[in-house]
Design an enzyme around this catalytic site. Structure first.
Site, PDB file in Angstrom:
ATOM      1  N   VAL A  64     -21.473 -36.335  26.918  1.00 18.26           N
ATOM      2  CA  VAL A  64     -22.335 -35.036  27.092  1.00 18.26           C
ATOM      3  C   VAL A  64     -21.795 -33.668  27.640  1.00 18.26           C
ATOM      4  O   VAL A  64     -21.370 -32.690  27.594  1.00 18.26           O
ATOM      5  CB  VAL A  64     -22.891 -35.239  26.410  1.00 18.26           C
ATOM      6  CG1 VAL A  64     -24.087 -33.605  26.618  1.00 18.26           C
ATOM      7  CG2 VAL A  64     -23.768 -35.749  25.612  1.00 18.26           C
ATOM      8  N   THR A  67     -17.962 -33.043  27.834  1.00 18.34           N
ATOM      9  CA  THR A  67     -17.730 -32.266  27.242  1.00 18.34           C
ATOM     10  C   THR A  67     -18.522 -30.704  27.577  1.00 18.34           C
ATOM     11  O   THR A  67     -17.579 -29.838  27.574  1.00 18.34           O
ATOM     12  CB  THR A  67     -17.956 -32.894  26.031  1.00 18.34           C
ATOM     13  OG1 THR A  67     -17.869 -34.237  25.613  1.00 18.34           O
ATOM     14  CG2 THR A  67     -17.801 -31.670  24.644  1.00 18.34           C
ATOM     15  N   GLU A  68     -19.754 -30.997  28.288  1.00 17.84           N
ATOM     16  CA  GLU A  68     -20.211 -29.547  27.682  1.00 17.84           C
ATOM     17  C   GLU A  68     -20.176 -28.971  29.880  1.00 17.84           C
ATOM     18  O   GLU A  68     -19.665 -27.414  29.627  1.00 17.84           O
ATOM     19  CB  GLU A  68     -21.716 -29.784  27.823  1.00 17.84           C
ATOM     20  CG  GLU A  68     -22.330 -30.227  26.975  1.00 17.84           C
ATOM     21  CD  GLU A  68     -22.916 -28.883  26.072  1.00 17.84           C
ATOM     22  OE1 GLU A  68     -22.455 -28.007  26.386  1.00 17.84           O
ATOM     23  OE2 GLU A  68     -22.576 -29.351  24.990  1.00 17.84           O
ATOM     24  N   SER A  69     -19.823 -29.303  30.918  1.00 18.38           N
ATOM     25  CA  SER A  69     -19.439 -28.898  32.126  1.00 18.38           C
ATOM     26  C   SER A  69     -18.730 -28.984  32.786  1.00 18.38           C
ATOM     27  O   SER A  69     -18.098 -28.595  33.850  1.00 18.38           O
ATOM     28  CB  SER A  69     -20.623 -29.028  32.246  1.00 18.38           C
ATOM     29  OG  SER A  69     -21.140 -30.243  33.047  1.00 18.38           O
TER      30      SER A  69
END
Length: 197
Positions: A64, A67-69
């Site tokens: 996560v 993928t997110e940051s």
């Protein structure tokens, strides 16, 4: 063909085989190094701590954040999501009602806070959506309400608990990226992800 030529060909064949094996091993280890550079285990202290505390798979948390940051604690999305786990201020306020803590939205730039609340959010989503990472990731991206509406549609969910089909392109793409990264983390860091903290 005489025996001398046969021996020469056998030696040549053996040399080619050994050379191919050496090249194969070198490629394997260099690819492993490249993958580890692209899929790092940054913020492992925070991730291990809160993944264990909230009973969220560590590989999912790494996936996560990747993928997110891209592991940038100062990341800000177009939608106003902040920090490593890219939580919106509204979701952050709601999550704080679960912990009793009070932070300003800027606290999401603190890796410890961002990872803790990302893990808390995922633990709630996994609990709500039958411990299915795919459906939880869809809810993380599209929102719980939207996913609950999709779950009521038999075209998207056979059992009403997990999504079989994600009907929007952007959420489907996001979930695919998270699950792919989760699989890569699980394979690349199998030992590290299963060690006790």
């Amino acid at each position: 063909m005489n025996k001398r030529k046969q021996k020469a060909w056998a030696k040549f064949g053996l040399l080619v085989l050994v050379f191919a094996l050496v090249i194969g091993v070198a490629v394997f280890f260099s690819m492993n190094t490249i993958y580890k550079a692209v899929y790092p285990m940054d913020y492992s202290f925070e991730i291990d701590k809160y993944a264990d505390e909230y009973d969220v798979p560590r590989a999912l948390m790494y996936a996560v954040i990747h993928t997110e940051s891209g592991f940038d604690p100062d990341a800000v999305s177009d939608a106003g999501a902040l920090g490593l786990t890219q939580i919106t201020p509204e979701t952050f306020e709601w999550l704080q009602t679960k912990t009793g803590e009070t932070y300003s939205k800027e606290a999401l730039h603190d890796p410890d806070v961002s990872v803790e609340y990302g893990a808390l959010f995922y633990s709630l989503l996994l609990e709500e959506f039958g411990n299915d990472p795919k459906t939880a990731a869809a809810a993380y991206h599209a929102g719980r309400g939207q996913v609950n509406r999709w779950l009521q549609n038999p075209d998207y969910s056979e059992n009403g608990v997990t999504l079989d089909v994600i009907p929007t392109k952007d959420t489907n793409h996001y979930v695919h990226k998270v699950l792919k990264a989760m699989d890569i983390y699980s394979n690349l860091y199998e030992k590290e992800l299963t060690e006790d903290v």
